[in-house]
Motif scaffolding. Structure first.
Motif, PDB file in Angstrom:
ATOM      1  N   GLN A   1       0.940  -0.994  -0.020  1.00 32.36           N
ATOM      2  CA  GLN A   1      -0.363  -0.208  -0.303  1.00 32.36           C
ATOM      3  C   GLN A   1       0.813   1.473  -0.506  1.00 32.36           C
ATOM      4  O   GLN A   1       1.688   1.352   0.012  1.00 32.36           O
TER       5      GLN A   1
ATOM      6  N   ILE B   1       2.129   4.362   1.713  1.00 33.16           N
ATOM      7  CA  ILE B   1       1.358   4.840   3.170  1.00 33.16           C
ATOM      8  C   ILE B   1       1.331   6.543   3.364  1.00 33.16           C
ATOM      9  O   ILE B   1       1.384   7.331   4.127  1.00 33.16           O
TER      10      ILE B   1
ATOM     11  N   CYS C   1      -3.913  -1.301   9.876  1.00 34.59           N
ATOM     12  CA  CYS C   1      -2.756  -0.829   9.472  1.00 34.59           C
ATOM     13  C   CYS C   1      -1.373  -1.995   9.341  1.00 34.59           C
ATOM     14  O   CYS C   1      -1.698  -3.057  10.272  1.00 34.59           O
TER      15      CYS C   1
ATOM     16  N   ASP D   1      -8.305   3.973   6.032  1.00 37.23           N
ATOM     17  CA  ASP D   1      -8.286   4.857   5.621  1.00 37.23           C
ATOM     18  C   ASP D   1      -7.125   5.761   4.863  1.00 37.23           C
ATOM     19  O   ASP D   1      -5.908   5.668   5.697  1.00 37.23           O
ATOM     20  N   ASN D   2      -6.775   6.647   4.061  1.00 40.81           N
ATOM     21  CA  ASN D   2      -5.888   7.724   3.468  1.00 40.81           C
ATOM     22  C   ASN D   2      -6.691   9.072   4.209  1.00 40.81           C
ATOM     23  O   ASN D   2      -7.301   9.082   4.114  1.00 40.81           O
TER      24      ASN D   2
ATOM     25  N   ARG E   1      -1.353   7.131   5.393  1.00 43.28           N
ATOM     26  CA  ARG E   1      -2.057   6.450   6.427  1.00 43.28           C
ATOM     27  C   ARG E   1      -2.035   5.608   7.100  1.00 43.28           C
ATOM     28  O   ARG E   1      -1.876   4.563   7.817  1.00 43.28           O
TER      29      ARG E   1
END
Lengths: 325, 300
Positions: free
Chosen positions: A232, A234, A286, A304-305, A315
């Protein structure tokens, strides 16, 4: 002005004997014309897979299962191989990590670059050869004319990488993806080559995606930085913002691993405990939580961001909160 | 190490530094004494075969002497049962045998390389279909296949070349496929994809040149095998048809006991030639394998 490359929700999965692993998970990012964007992260967090997905080069078993890759407004994922070939090489290209295996061992440097120019620019042989020599000179190949006649294995690592870069630049692409281009080289050569690459990038007005785990390189090259962890994105910020005030504990830890020149001799090299989890697509909340010193209960459900000012994206659910603790 | 030795080594190293790939291969090839001799022998035999119309003392298919006479100064290797000159026939037989060996190998190599490239590069269903077909051909007792084919089609020179060509390719196809599987994952193939090179270019200009060496080595053994197979088939009467001479149908005479025991000049020379040619080709293949392999670095 629209972005030259815009990646939206890119998700890549590998199917093996033990089921499916999602290695790149809903990654969003964009690159503007003429800018350098860095993607940083530890080994095994999906940086290379992201670039291979964009290029349509995934190995057997790998496939993009969701998202879109818009190059100049055109979705690359919907194109046929033939249409892709029109874009690859001409408008968008890639430099690989290992310059030895990226050059065909049975042909000379010259014939490889010339061939590439001849096919893409539809030039005559003699004309292509002249251009090849010009490009080799541009990337700082000493005695370019003699180097044209050499086989890859007779060149040093630095020279090979220069040849690779020359090949990539031979058709003046609008976007170049450099996947750890200097990892296989020693530090002095690395500095020279990166400098040259940066100059050429400015001169030709190319956009560049630099994939690396070298924080020093990021600081020198990047306009914007994406930090990737476990498939992802982040954190995303302008390079200054990121280095001055990292908003994600992982980014902070990553920056802390860089030894400084004014460090006291007793300072131990910092490291981030643990490794990137091997199978990270099933983690709830996370993904950095189990290595994060600031972990709290709510981290285990957060997805979520968060967008702060100046397009700084993070994030982390404890953003602005963990620094104090 | 003495100073002198060091100097020598540096000298040698300098000498080798500027040579290209072909020169390196040739230098390594020459280290093989047996292969060198084999090459000379083979070149001599080939030129003798090529120049047969000029060298041969008599026309090969005409009756020029008495029946089955022993070697003499008129007929260096004697005459056969119907009075043809054995030496002249031998020269023409070499032509036929080498032609069969080379043409059959050419056909099987082209088929094998094409199928191997396609199977290896595309993989998946295409690979599966091609390789199962290959297995099928391979698992067939092929002498039987050849015999059946030879009895369906009119036996003759081109029939046997085609038959052998269509039977010998599975080995090459497997070899090429294996190499291509490796090469297609290599970075330089990926970088040519990234460079937007057309598929034709990637297959034939990037991958194929990297697998030429093993193909060449394998092909030498196919040449030798094809020559042997031609001999076997012709011996059985299914190959090259008389009066055309081939090494195999000259041996055919040895099927009779009188010839075997009393007239050795009829079967020793062709038999000997077959052995010489096959051994020479195999030695050359061996030396080629060592010479073409870039990982061998013996400099003695």
């Amino acid at each position: 002005m629209s972005h030259i490359l815009e990646v939206k929700g890119l998700t890549t999965a590998f199917t093996g004997d033990y089921g499916t692993d999602i290695t790149v998970d809903h990654v969003d990012f964009y690159v503007d014309r003429g800018e350098v964007v860095c993607i940083v992260g530890e080994s095994g967090c999906g940086k290379s897979v992201t670039s291979l997905s964009i290029m349509g080069l995934l190995n057997r078993g790998g496939a993009v299962i969701d998202g879109s890759v818009l190059f100049d407004g055109k979705n690359l994922l919907g194109l046929t191989e033939k249409e892709l070939d029109e874009i690859r090489g001409n408008r968008m290209t890639m430099i690989f990590q290992d310059p030895l295996t990226s050059l065909n061992p049975v042909f000379t440097i010259g014939s490889q670059i010339t061939e590439s120019i001849r096919i893409h620019q539809k030039l005559e042989k003699e004309e292509s050869r002249k251009r090849a020599i010009q490009i080799l000179q541009k990337v700082g190949m000493p005695d370019a004319e003699a180097a044209m006649k050499k086989y890859p294995h007779t060149l040093s690592g630095g020279m090979r990488q220069r040849a690779m870069i020359a090949m990539a630049l031979s058709c003046q692409p609008a976007l170049i993806i450099a996947d750890e281009p200097t990892t296989a080289l020693d530090v002095t050569i690395q500095a020279q080559i990166m400098k040259q690459l940066q100059e050429l990038q400015k001169e030709l007005g190319m956009a560049m995606i630099l994939i690396t785990h070298d924080i020093g390189l990021v600081a020198r090259m990047a306009d914007r930085v994406y930090v990737m962890y476990a498939g992802q994105m982040i954190e995303h910020a302008q390079v200054k913002d990121l280095f001055l005030a990292p908003k994600h504990p992982y980014t902070k830890a990553l920056l802390a691993t860089v030894p400084g020149i004014y460090d006291s001799p007793e300072r131990k090299l910092a490291s981030i405990t643990g490794v990137v989890p091997e199978k990270y697509d099933t983690i709830q909340g996370c993904r950095f939580a189990d290595r994060c010193p600031y972990m709290k209960e709510k981290c285990l459900t957060y997805e979520d961001n968060e967008i702060l000012e100046n397009g700084h994206e993070v994030r982390c659910c404890r953003v602005g909160e963990w620094e104090a603790s | 190490m003495t100073n002198h030795n060091k100097k020598m080594q540096i000298q040698i190293a300098n000498e080798y530094k500027n040579e290209n790939y072909r020169q390196t291969v040739w230098r390594r090839f020459k280290h093989h004494k047996l292969a060198g001799i084999s090459l000379i022998v083979l070149v001599l035999l080939c030129s003798a075969a090529l120049l047969a119309p000029w060298i041969a003392p008599y026309p090969p298919d005409e009756i020029v002497g008495s029946f089955a006479s022993a070697p003499s100064k008129d007929f260096w290797l004697g005459t056969d049962q119907i009075g043809r000159d054995v030496f002249s026939r031998l020269l023409y037989a070499m032509r036929i045998s080498l032609l069969v060996g080379l043409m059959a190998t050419l056909i099987s190599t082209v088929i094998g390389v094409l199928l191997g490239l396609i199977a290896g590069y595309f993989g998946g269903v295409i690979d599966m279909v091609i390789m199962r077909f290959t297995d099928m051909i391979m698992s067939f007792p092929y002498i039987l296949l050849v015999l059946v084919a030879a009895s369906i089609f009119k036996p003759g020179l081109w029939t046997i070349i085609l038959i052998l060509g269509f039977v010998d390719w599975p080995g090459i196809a497997r070899l090429v496929r294996g190499n291509v599987l490796n090469l297609r994952e290599s970075n330089f193939v990926k970088s040519s994809i990234v460079a937007g090179m057309p598929l034709r270019h990637i297959l034939f200009s990037e991958i194929l040149p990297n697998t030429v060496a093993p193909i060449l080595v394998y092909a030498t053994s196919v040449v030798a095998l094809s020559i042997l197979d031609e001999a076997a088939l012709s011996f059985l009467g299914m190959g090259v048809q008389p009066p055309t001479a081939s090494l195999g149908n000259m041996l055919n005479g040895a099927q009779s006991l009188t010839v075997l025991t009393k007239q050795p000049w009829l079967w020793v020379p062709p038999g000997f030639l077959i052995i010489i040619v096959v051994i020479a080709i195999n030695f050359i293949g061996d030396a080629l394998r060592d010479a073409l392999d870039p990982t061998t670095r013996k400099e003695k």
